[in-house]
Design a protein around this motif. Structure first.
Motif, PDB file in Angstrom:
ATOM      1  N   GLU A 183       0.587  -0.933   0.067  1.00  0.00           N
ATOM      2  CA  GLU A 183       0.100  -0.515  -0.306  1.00  0.00           C
ATOM      3  C   GLU A 183       1.078   1.608  -0.274  1.00  0.00           C
ATOM      4  O   GLU A 183       2.191   1.363   0.519  1.00  0.00           O
ATOM      5  N   SER A 184       0.505   2.509  -0.457  1.00  0.00           N
ATOM      6  CA  SER A 184       0.993   3.873  -0.670  1.00  0.00           C
ATOM      7  C   SER A 184       1.424   4.064   1.056  1.00  0.00           C
ATOM      8  O   SER A 184       1.094   3.833   1.653  1.00  0.00           O
ATOM      9  N   GLY A 185       2.395   4.128   1.055  1.00  0.00           N
ATOM     10  CA  GLY A 185       3.161   4.688   2.508  1.00  0.00           C
ATOM     11  C   GLY A 185       3.866   3.652   3.539  1.00  0.00           C
ATOM     12  O   GLY A 185       4.425   3.870   4.261  1.00  0.00           O
ATOM     13  N   THR A 186       4.532   2.020   2.999  1.00  0.00           N
ATOM     14  CA  THR A 186       4.929   1.323   2.753  1.00  0.00           C
ATOM     15  C   THR A 186       6.039   0.782   3.396  1.00  0.00           C
ATOM     16  O   THR A 186       6.811   0.375   4.190  1.00  0.00           O
ATOM     17  N   LYS A 224       8.006   1.015   0.066  1.00  0.00           N
ATOM     18  CA  LYS A 224       8.347   0.338  -0.929  1.00  0.00           C
ATOM     19  C   LYS A 224       9.647   1.364  -0.803  1.00  0.00           C
ATOM     20  O   LYS A 224      11.193   0.461  -1.731  1.00  0.00           O
ATOM     21  N   ASN A 267       8.390   8.081  -9.833  1.00  0.00           N
ATOM     22  CA  ASN A 267       7.279   8.160  -9.749  1.00  0.00           C
ATOM     23  C   ASN A 267       6.146   8.130 -10.801  1.00  0.00           C
ATOM     24  O   ASN A 267       6.308   8.670 -11.381  1.00  0.00           O
ATOM     25  N   ASP A 281       8.755   3.886  -9.535  1.00  0.00           N
ATOM     26  CA  ASP A 281       7.632   3.180  -8.320  1.00  0.00           C
ATOM     27  C   ASP A 281       6.224   3.582  -9.265  1.00  0.00           C
ATOM     28  O   ASP A 281       5.740   4.193 -10.230  1.00  0.00           O
ATOM     29  N   GLU A 282       4.843   2.981  -8.966  1.00  0.00           N
ATOM     30  CA  GLU A 282       3.330   2.914  -9.291  1.00  0.00           C
ATOM     31  C   GLU A 282       3.463   2.725 -10.171  1.00  0.00           C
ATOM     32  O   GLU A 282       3.170   2.757 -11.178  1.00  0.00           O
ATOM     33  N   THR A 304       4.205  -1.422  -7.030  1.00  0.00           N
ATOM     34  CA  THR A 304       3.055  -0.697  -7.727  1.00  0.00           C
ATOM     35  C   THR A 304       2.358  -1.254  -5.915  1.00  0.00           C
ATOM     36  O   THR A 304       2.205  -2.031  -5.175  1.00  0.00           O
ATOM     37  N   HIS A 305       1.266   0.106  -5.025  1.00  0.00           N
ATOM     38  CA  HIS A 305      -0.076  -0.136  -4.480  1.00  0.00           C
ATOM     39  C   HIS A 305      -0.880  -0.851  -5.623  1.00  0.00           C
ATOM     40  O   HIS A 305      -2.368  -2.167  -4.419  1.00  0.00           O
ATOM     41  N   ARG A 356       4.189   6.441   6.382  1.00  0.00           N
ATOM     42  CA  ARG A 356       4.685   8.065   5.849  1.00  0.00           C
ATOM     43  C   ARG A 356       3.693   8.816   6.901  1.00  0.00           C
ATOM     44  O   ARG A 356       4.407   9.799   7.204  1.00  0.00           O
TER      45      ARG A 356
END
Length: 469
Positions: free
Chosen positions: A169-172, A174, A196, A239-240, A280-281, A358
């Motif tokens: 997930e976002s903020g984990t 990565k 990104n 990223d993403e 990716t999330h 985050r």
């Protein structure tokens, strides 16, 4: 007649030696234990064992130094490193030193026995030196079982140039993991370039990745090297990746296949040597099914996958993470670090943290600026966190919290709720039971009302880091 394997144990903790001596008291195993590494080294010089188990932190010669000296004499000897300090540096240092396996304490004695037997089989079947490069350390904190699996992956990949896909997930964290993979790889002396995909306008993405020639488009006043060229010899972190447009996906696939590309507006191929780490999330398999992500590119990227857990899945790490972020924020602002009271620490540990690590980091930065005293009270927390109730509700209220979660999920359009909830429900119960039994699976199965085989089967699926390999 069964061949007897010799096992050497080195640990300054008498209780650990006692437990392992009895766990390994098997007809085909001969065990010798040592309190100090220097004494073990003398014995190993005279007669090497088949497998060595050693603690890392001991008085005098430590476990990593012992392993280094042993490997100079006997490079094929499998070494299992044990430590109660389950951090990234210990895991990576163990693997970089040539460890056969890394065993964080507390451990299940059945797992230790199985690991020793694997070491014996490995020693008998094949011998291969495992010299690994020195690397730098990225700051990743985690003692939770899910984070131990991440540390193991980084350690095992420390000799590799292979493509890696990071899910989370976002903020984990990565990008931190991507940096650690780069810093602990043979490419550590070369650039790490992060990009990104979600932050770049689609019409600029190809120029950003591959560069452009002078005059390629309006505003291109000079030749520009893209991120691939900047990362030559090193690592490019995308990223993403799920937000990459279809036409750019096609160009990326060609680069991964051929190792070369053309700048926008260019006619001369540019060759590069770049390791790709993507993150990716999103669910890339679902995007492939929906036709929004190329299946052939997915298989190119999905060579090794590393999954990062949500912060709510590793609550035991929250106090250490908060302490670290408070110290970092104080250093940035040239002030004294704040200290959480026990009540504030407990409150933070029970919050849902939808923004993951985050969000916790930003909260600690806010507290460093806004909390009036050195000690942080619950009342000092941002209003939106003071008002939230913890996910671990008071006795009897967890059913209401669960009902509210289901209501919110259905209102948000979620489907297949049981498939989403049941694995998390069982994982939490298993982790909690293992915590109460110090990792002993037999006792944990009894606490849960399961048989040992049922628990073992579910651990393999839900907590692979704890399963027998």
């Amino acid at each position: 007649m069964t061949e007897v394997a010799r096992i050497a144990i080195v640990d300054d903790d008498r209780a650990i030696r006692w437990v392992l001596e009895r766990a390994l008291a098997q007809p085909d195993l001969e065990v010798q234990s040592f309190e100090r590494a220097d004494a073990a080294l003398e014995a190993i010089e005279r007669q090497p064992p088949d497998v060595l188990l050693t603690d890392i932190r001991m008085p005098g010669l430590d476990g990593l130094d012992l392993m280094a000296k042993v490997r100079e004499m006997h490079p094929d000897l499998p070494v299992i490193v044990m430590t109660a300090h389950s951090d990234l540096d210990s895991a990576v240092a163990s693997y970089q030193g040539g460890a056969f396996e890394y065993l964080p304490k507390p451990f299940d004695v059945d797992d230790a026995l199985a690991l020793v037997r694997r070491g014996v089989a490995h020693a008998r079947e094949r011998r291969s030196p495992a010299a690994m490069p020195e690397g730098l350390s990225a700051e990743i904190i985690g003692e939770a079982p899910a984070m131990q699996e991440v540390f193991r992956a980084i350690g095992r990949l420390s000799q590799s140039h292979i493509t890696v896909l990071i899910n989370g997930e976002s903020g984990t964290g990565k990008e931190r993991v991507a940096q650690a993979l780069h810093q602990h790889s043979p490419r550590s002396g070369h650039p790490f370039i992060a990009l990104n995909m979600a932050a770049i306008p689609k019409d600029l993405m190809e120029s950003e990745l591959f560069g452009h020639e002078k005059g390629a488009f309006t505003g291109a006043a000079a030749q520009r090297r893209g991120r691939f060229e900047q990362a030559d010899g090193g690592t490019l972190f995308l990223d993403e990746i799920g937000d990459m447009p279809a036409d750019t996906q096609t160009r990326l696939l060609r680069v991964l296949a051929d190792g070369e590309f053309y700048r926008v507006g260019g006619h001369v191929p540019v060759k590069v040597d770049v390791r790709i780490i993507a993150a990716t999330h999103q669910n890339l398999e679902k995007l492939v099914t929906e036709g929004r992500f190329r299946e052939d590119l997915f298989h190119r990227l999905n060579v090794i996958r590393v999954h990062l857990p949500r912060l709510s899945e590793r609550r035991e790490d929250i106090p250490r993470l908060a302490q670290h972020f408070l110290a970092e924020a104080a250093k940035e602002l040239s002030t004294e670090p704040k200290v959480l009271t026990r009540e504030a620490e407990t409150h933070l540990t029970h919050l849902p943290w939808p923004g993951n690590v985050r969000q916790l980091e930003n909260t600690c930065r806010w507290l460093t600026v806004m909390a009036s005293g050195r000690e942080v009270l619950v009342d000092d927390l941002p209003p939106e966190l003071r008002e939230l109730e913890g996910t671990e509700a008071p006795s009897g209220d967890w059913r209401n919290a669960f009902r509210e979660w289901a209501d919110r999920a259905l209102a948000s359009g979620h489907t297949h709720l049981l498939e989403e909830a049941m694995p998390d429900f069982e994982r939490i119960l298993i982790e909690t039971a293992l915590k109460h039994t110090g990792g002993r699976k037999g006792e944990a199965a009894e606490l849960l009302g399961w048989g040992r085989n049922t628990l073992t089967r579910k651990v393999k699926v839900l907590l692979p880091a704890l399963a027998d390999e």
